[in-house]
Design an enzyme around this catalytic site. Structure first.
Site, PDB file in Angstrom:
ATOM      1  N   ASN A 274       0.754  -1.278  -0.071  1.00  0.00           N
ATOM      2  CA  ASN A 274       0.029   0.015   0.009  1.00  0.00           C
ATOM      3  C   ASN A 274       0.709   1.242   0.132  1.00  0.00           C
ATOM      4  O   ASN A 274       1.646   1.682   1.009  1.00  0.00           O
ATOM      5  CB  ASN A 274      -0.811   0.031   1.218  1.00  0.00           C
ATOM      6  CG  ASN A 274      -1.495   1.190   1.555  1.00  0.00           C
ATOM      7  OD1 ASN A 274      -1.630   2.173   0.440  1.00  0.00           O
ATOM      8  ND2 ASN A 274      -2.189   1.626   2.508  1.00  0.00           N
ATOM      9  N   TRP A 275       0.920   1.844  -1.118  1.00  0.00           N
ATOM     10  CA  TRP A 275       1.999   3.064  -1.326  1.00  0.00           C
ATOM     11  C   TRP A 275       1.397   4.328  -0.517  1.00  0.00           C
ATOM     12  O   TRP A 275       2.299   5.447  -0.544  1.00  0.00           O
ATOM     13  CB  TRP A 275       2.183   3.525  -2.753  1.00  0.00           C
ATOM     14  CG  TRP A 275       3.223   2.331  -3.133  1.00  0.00           C
ATOM     15  CD1 TRP A 275       3.916   1.275  -2.528  1.00  0.00           C
ATOM     16  CD2 TRP A 275       3.789   2.451  -4.687  1.00  0.00           C
ATOM     17  NE1 TRP A 275       4.796   0.723  -3.505  1.00  0.00           N
ATOM     18  CE2 TRP A 275       4.764   1.285  -4.560  1.00  0.00           C
ATOM     19  CE3 TRP A 275       3.602   3.239  -5.643  1.00  0.00           C
ATOM     20  CZ2 TRP A 275       5.486   1.229  -5.889  1.00  0.00           C
ATOM     21  CZ3 TRP A 275       4.195   3.010  -6.941  1.00  0.00           C
ATOM     22  CH2 TRP A 275       5.245   1.965  -6.998  1.00  0.00           C
ATOM     23  N   LYS A 276       0.067   4.500  -0.254  1.00  0.00           N
ATOM     24  CA  LYS A 276      -0.451   5.527   0.504  1.00  0.00           C
ATOM     25  C   LYS A 276      -0.268   6.600  -0.694  1.00  0.00           C
ATOM     26  O   LYS A 276      -0.402   6.818  -1.912  1.00  0.00           O
ATOM     27  CB  LYS A 276       0.210   5.665   1.773  1.00  0.00           C
ATOM     28  CG  LYS A 276       0.030   4.372   2.652  1.00  0.00           C
ATOM     29  CD  LYS A 276       0.294   4.540   4.209  1.00  0.00           C
ATOM     30  CE  LYS A 276       0.044   3.263   4.701  1.00  0.00           C
ATOM     31  NZ  LYS A 276       0.129   3.351   6.291  1.00  0.00           N
TER      32      LYS A 276
ATOM     33  N   HIS B 115      -9.360   1.204   5.093  1.00  0.00           N
ATOM     34  CA  HIS B 115      -8.020   1.284   5.574  1.00  0.00           C
ATOM     35  C   HIS B 115      -8.108   2.377   6.756  1.00  0.00           C
ATOM     36  O   HIS B 115      -9.006   3.400   6.909  1.00  0.00           O
ATOM     37  CB  HIS B 115      -7.096   2.049   4.647  1.00  0.00           C
ATOM     38  CG  HIS B 115      -5.417   2.030   5.322  1.00  0.00           C
ATOM     39  ND1 HIS B 115      -5.221   2.808   6.124  1.00  0.00           N
ATOM     40  CD2 HIS B 115      -4.579   0.969   4.992  1.00  0.00           C
ATOM     41  CE1 HIS B 115      -3.854   2.503   6.574  1.00  0.00           C
ATOM     42  NE2 HIS B 115      -3.613   1.526   6.110  1.00  0.00           N
TER      43      HIS B 115
ATOM     44  N   GLU C 118      -6.639   4.749   7.940  1.00  0.00           N
ATOM     45  CA  GLU C 118      -6.355   6.185   7.566  1.00  0.00           C
ATOM     46  C   GLU C 118      -7.563   6.564   7.116  1.00  0.00           C
ATOM     47  O   GLU C 118      -7.989   7.998   7.140  1.00  0.00           O
ATOM     48  CB  GLU C 118      -5.132   6.174   6.721  1.00  0.00           C
ATOM     49  CG  GLU C 118      -3.844   6.218   7.442  1.00  0.00           C
ATOM     50  CD  GLU C 118      -2.529   5.679   6.667  1.00  0.00           C
ATOM     51  OE1 GLU C 118      -2.661   5.605   5.550  1.00  0.00           O
ATOM     52  OE2 GLU C 118      -1.748   5.012   7.350  1.00  0.00           O
TER      53      GLU C 118
ATOM     54  N   GLU D  93      -4.982  -4.779  10.476  1.00  0.00           N
ATOM     55  CA  GLU D  93      -3.891  -3.723  10.767  1.00  0.00           C
ATOM     56  C   GLU D  93      -4.251  -2.994  12.021  1.00  0.00           C
ATOM     57  O   GLU D  93      -5.092  -2.010  12.089  1.00  0.00           O
ATOM     58  CB  GLU D  93      -3.958  -2.694   9.556  1.00  0.00           C
ATOM     59  CG  GLU D  93      -3.812  -3.344   8.196  1.00  0.00           C
ATOM     60  CD  GLU D  93      -2.979  -2.298   7.423  1.00  0.00           C
ATOM     61  OE1 GLU D  93      -1.997  -2.856   6.612  1.00  0.00           O
ATOM     62  OE2 GLU D  93      -3.502  -0.992   7.089  1.00  0.00           O
TER      63      GLU D  93
ATOM     64  N   GLY E 190       2.850   2.513  10.690  1.00  0.00           N
ATOM     65  CA  GLY E 190       3.879   3.777  10.660  1.00  0.00           C
ATOM     66  C   GLY E 190       4.861   4.120  11.830  1.00  0.00           C
ATOM     67  O   GLY E 190       5.324   4.945  11.828  1.00  0.00           O
TER      68      GLY E 190
ATOM     69  N   SER F 245       3.574  -1.841  10.114  1.00  0.00           N
ATOM     70  CA  SER F 245       5.179  -2.063  10.330  1.00  0.00           C
ATOM     71  C   SER F 245       5.924  -3.172   9.925  1.00  0.00           C
ATOM     72  O   SER F 245       6.748  -3.836  10.691  1.00  0.00           O
ATOM     73  CB  SER F 245       5.743  -1.397  11.709  1.00  0.00           C
ATOM     74  OG  SER F 245       5.459  -0.442  12.165  1.00  0.00           O
TER      75      SER F 245
ATOM     76  N   GLY G 299       3.143  -1.037   4.010  1.00  0.00           N
ATOM     77  CA  GLY G 299       3.110   0.420   3.845  1.00  0.00           C
ATOM     78  C   GLY G 299       4.489   0.990   3.463  1.00  0.00           C
ATOM     79  O   GLY G 299       5.032   0.669   2.325  1.00  0.00           O
ATOM     80  N   GLY G 300       5.189   1.673   4.306  1.00  0.00           N
ATOM     81  CA  GLY G 300       6.409   1.950   4.188  1.00  0.00           C
ATOM     82  C   GLY G 300       7.461   1.073   3.627  1.00  0.00           C
ATOM     83  O   GLY G 300       8.144   1.585   2.560  1.00  0.00           O
TER      84      GLY G 300
END
Ligand code: 13P
Length: 244
Positions: free
Chosen positions: A4-6, A90, A92, A162, A168, A208, A229-230
């Site tokens: 997930n590149w956000k 998600h 967010e 999640e 993050g 993470s 993610g990251g």
């Protein structure tokens, strides 16, 4: 294994990522792999991955097919780009954009109607975990959301657990904590859709996930994959996760 590149990367950066990433996973046949970039990068990602085993997904969709809904993107539009997957609900989106369990269900139905494969996210916040509310929150999110699907539709979705406090933050849930939550989700699925559906549903862990912790997470039979993610933004790091 889904990335997930956000809200990261331009089309040019997307192309550069796949130039590096695809050779590193060319022999990886043990799992499905998908990258979910921002909407504007989807055509570039679809083009770059054509003929490979790597799929492409969106990070959200609106539940109407078209209309006067400024700023929204529909399931048929995403499908027409050649994307296959879509992340829904998600944390967010829940936290910053007013997403609710009811709208998660609407979006999931719309995604399935468009022929997309939904990855539906659930997970508790830190204060909920500290108040021993994790299972209650997961039940509320499940019962108010995807439990509203019919059994045939439910069989087509992937769930992502999640925990919000792990996203993050560098604080990964321990493999045992993640497995406990996955078991709780699987029990909800079994109660609603039966033992076969409970055994079959794929549950990804997200929060993470990094090259150095993915192996221990994936050692848990309850954990079927990762939503990253990251660490999905860099070709080498996401390839290490895919090839755990
Ligand atoms: P991080 O891997 O950056 O913690 O993000 C997890 C996530 O939200 C994936 O959807």
């Amino acid at each position: 294994m889904a990335g997930n590149w956000k809200m990261y990367k331009t089309p040019a950066e997307t192309k550069a990522f796949f130039d590096g990433f695809l050779p590193l996973v060319a022999e990886s046949k043990h799992c499905e792999v998908a990258i979910c970039p921002p909407f504007v990068n989807i055509p570039t990602a679809v083009e770059a991955t054509r003929g490979t085993r790597v799929g492409v997904g969106a990070q959200n969709l609106y539940w109407k097919n078209e209309g006067a809904f400024t700023g929204e993107i529909s399931g048929p539009m995403i499908k027409a780009t050649g994307a296959e997957w879509v992340i829904i609900g998600h944390s967010e989106r829940r936290q910053y954009f007013g997403e609710t369990d009811a709208t998660v269900l609407d979006r999931t139905k719309a995604a399935l109607a468009a022929g997309l494969r939904p990855i539906v996210c659930v997970g508790e916040r830190l204060e909920e975990r500290e108040a021993s509310q994790t299972e209650a929150v997961l039940a509320e999110q499940f019962n108010g959301g995807i439990a509203g699907l019919d059994a045939e539709s439910f069989a087509k979705i992937v769930i992502a657990y999640e925990p919000v406090w792990a996203i993050g933050t560098g604080k990964t849930a321990t493999p045992d904590m993640a497995a406990d939550a996955h078991r709780a989700i699987r029990a909800l699925v079994t109660a609603k859709f039966g033992a076969e559906a409970g055994a079959a549903v794929r549950i990804l862990y997200g929060g993470s996930v990094k090259p150095d912790n993915v192996k221990n997470l994936m050692a848990q039979p309850e954990i079927d994959g990762a939503l990253v993610g990251g660490a999905s933004l860099e070709a080498g790091s996401f390839a290490s996760i895919v090839n755990f």
